[in-house]
Motif scaffolding. Structure first.
Motif, PDB file in Angstrom:
ATOM      1  N   MET A 127     -40.256   7.965 -29.995  1.00  0.00           N
ATOM      2  CA  MET A 127     -41.084   9.141 -30.262  1.00  0.00           C
ATOM      3  C   MET A 127     -41.683   9.052 -31.660  1.00  0.00           C
ATOM      4  O   MET A 127     -41.034   8.584 -32.595  1.00  0.00           O
ATOM      5  CB  MET A 127     -40.242  10.412 -30.167  1.00  0.00           C
ATOM      6  N   ARG A 128     -42.892   9.515 -31.752  1.00  0.00           N
ATOM      7  CA  ARG A 128     -43.511   9.593 -33.073  1.00  0.00           C
ATOM      8  C   ARG A 128     -43.119  10.913 -33.718  1.00  0.00           C
ATOM      9  O   ARG A 128     -42.562  11.787 -33.057  1.00  0.00           O
ATOM     10  CB  ARG A 128     -45.032   9.475 -32.943  1.00  0.00           C
ATOM     11  N   TRP A 277     -45.524   3.666 -31.841  1.00  0.00           N
ATOM     12  CA  TRP A 277     -44.579   3.776 -32.955  1.00  0.00           C
ATOM     13  C   TRP A 277     -44.817   2.644 -33.959  1.00  0.00           C
ATOM     14  O   TRP A 277     -44.861   2.869 -35.164  1.00  0.00           O
ATOM     15  CB  TRP A 277     -43.144   3.735 -32.413  1.00  0.00           C
ATOM     16  N   CYS A 278     -45.000   1.421 -33.438  1.00  0.00           N
ATOM     17  CA  CYS A 278     -45.220   0.273 -34.323  1.00  0.00           C
ATOM     18  C   CYS A 278     -46.450   0.498 -35.188  1.00  0.00           C
ATOM     19  O   CYS A 278     -46.431   0.250 -36.397  1.00  0.00           O
ATOM     20  CB  CYS A 278     -45.449  -1.013 -33.524  1.00  0.00           C
ATOM     21  N   SER A 279     -47.539   0.973 -34.565  1.00  0.00           N
ATOM     22  CA  SER A 279     -48.754   1.140 -35.367  1.00  0.00           C
ATOM     23  C   SER A 279     -48.578   2.270 -36.366  1.00  0.00           C
ATOM     24  O   SER A 279     -49.124   2.214 -37.474  1.00  0.00           O
ATOM     25  CB  SER A 279     -50.008   1.307 -34.512  1.00  0.00           C
ATOM     26  N   GLN A 280     -47.799   3.282 -35.998  1.00  0.00           N
ATOM     27  CA  GLN A 280     -47.553   4.360 -36.958  1.00  0.00           C
ATOM     28  C   GLN A 280     -46.717   3.861 -38.155  1.00  0.00           C
ATOM     29  O   GLN A 280     -47.002   4.192 -39.301  1.00  0.00           O
ATOM     30  CB  GLN A 280     -46.837   5.529 -36.283  1.00  0.00           C
ATOM     31  N   GLN A 281     -45.712   3.037 -37.849  1.00  0.00           N
ATOM     32  CA  GLN A 281     -44.886   2.483 -38.937  1.00  0.00           C
ATOM     33  C   GLN A 281     -45.715   1.626 -39.886  1.00  0.00           C
ATOM     34  O   GLN A 281     -45.422   1.522 -41.067  1.00  0.00           O
ATOM     35  CB  GLN A 281     -43.783   1.581 -38.356  1.00  0.00           C
ATOM     36  N   ALA A 282     -46.729   0.962 -39.313  1.00  0.00           N
ATOM     37  CA  ALA A 282     -47.521   0.028 -40.116  1.00  0.00           C
ATOM     38  C   ALA A 282     -48.403   0.748 -41.130  1.00  0.00           C
ATOM     39  O   ALA A 282     -48.946   0.127 -42.033  1.00  0.00           O
ATOM     40  CB  ALA A 282     -48.369  -0.846 -39.199  1.00  0.00           C
TER      41      ALA A 282
END
Ligand SMILES: [Zn+2]
Length: 362
Positions: A127-128, A277-282
């Motif tokens: 989840m974001r 989620w990965c793109s948000q973390q980036a």
């Protein structure tokens, strides 16, 4: 090297990990292993392993990950190994960083389960910020007794016929969305997204950004199987990832994308999507994530195999013949033994990595 492509497929998690680590050692680069709490079927420890190659300061980065859905790990691991043993043996270009992640769900790989130790489907669980692990589609609730019987597998329960009746009544698009889109209320059920961050998510969170180094542009290929036509590759990503960079990469690599209007489209919209989620973390860098889905058997057969495996896991004695049968069918549904399937999918996967690098070098 004249090794046939199907030979890259590991027999099990332990062999896959051994081969991955041996290839990492030969290539050099930085290796990391992150242990999870659960152990394998023989009490062996389980880890998410990772190799980073190339310059930390590189502008571009390619991430290739396998085994988010444990059962689907063999193809992703085979592509990683084939690529590492062949193309990557030459030096990595100075402006490129490569991150290889082996077995994002080592428990599922080792135990031949799609989900992890807590029955969490990891691609429904990331989840974001601001999203909750809560709810289930009304149609899923209705189908729960059919999808998740509280009994060992086997016997004649006419699943295929009953599934055909449901499909005739509601249509493929609605059923697929309700079943596979993710649910958070049936902890022993299929496509359960958990009640909070999974162990894998907790392990990845502190490291994700640093694995990408200082790169400003990323292409992330996350290998999956079991969706789409036999041996065919479909590149998928969530509509929310729509950016100029994502579109450009998608065009180059041949993204099919979401087309939920189309009855026969293979895609559906899932909550807790790993790629988002990965793109948000980036953070603010250009991040193009694609779920690289390789098709195996028709959807009802795949679902039937998943259902039987889930029944076996929760309700069977592991020594029972039905338990072993269910595990074998589940593995076949996501990693067919067919030589031609294995050869063509591994070759296609390696080509995809090469095209991604060519796009980054453009
Ligand atoms: Zn998958």
């Amino acid at each position: 090297m004249s090794v046939p492509a199907d030979a890259w497929f590991p027999r099990d998690y332990a062999e896959s990990r051994r081969e991955f680590l041996a290839a990492c050692k030969e290539l050099g680069g930085e290796m990391e292993s992150h242990a999870i709490d659960a152990v394998g079927p023989d009490g062996e420890s389980l880890t998410i392993d990772l190799l980073t190659l190339g310059n930390r300061g590189a502008n571009d980065c390619l991430v290739l990950s396998s085994g988010l859905h444990g059962l689907e790990a063999p193809l992703g691991a085979a592509i990683q190994l084939h690529w590492m043993r062949n193309a990557l043996s030459q030096s990595v270009p100075p402006n490129l960083r490569i991150v290889l992640i082996h077995a994002l769900n080592p428990y599922g790989f080792a135990h031949r389960r799609r989900c992890e130790a807590e029955n969490i489907d990891l691609n429904r669980s990331f989840m974001r910020r601001g999203e909750e692990h809560r709810g289930a589609p009304p149609l899923y609730e209705k189908l729960d007794p059919l999808l998740n019987p509280e009994s060992p597998p086997g016997g004649f329960d006419f699943f295929t016929l009953r599934a055909a009746a449901i499909l005739a009544r509601y249509g493929m698009t609605k059923v697929k969305q309700a079943i596979a889109g993710g649910q958070y209320e049936f902890p022993r059920g299929l496509f359960y997204g958990g009640k909070g961050a999974s162990e894998t998510q907790q392990l990845l969170t502190p490291h994700w950004k640093s694995w990408l180094g200082e790169s400003r542009r990323v292409i992330h290929l996350d290998v999956h199987t079991g969706l789409g036509r036999w041996g065919e590759l479909t590149l998928l990503s969530a509509p929310a990832m729509d950016t100029a960079w994502h579109r450009q990469v998608g065009e180059t690599l041949g993204e099919t994308g979401y087309d939920r209007e189309k009855e026969n489209s293979v895609a559906y919209q899932a909550r807790g999507d790993f790629g988002l989620w990965c793109s948000q973390q980036a953070g603010d860098i250009d991040y193009a994530y694609f779920c690289a889905e390789f098709g195996t058997y028709p959807a009802v057969r795949v679902l039937k195999a998943l259902r039987a495996e889930n029944q076996a896991h929760h309700w069977s004695d592991p020594k029972a013949a039905a338990f072993q049968t269910a595990k074998r069918s589940a593995l076949e549904a996501f990693s067919p033994a067919s030589k031609s399937w294995r050869q063509s999918t591994v070759a296609r996967g390696v080509d995809l990595c090469k095209s991604a690098i060519a796009r980054l070098e453009k």
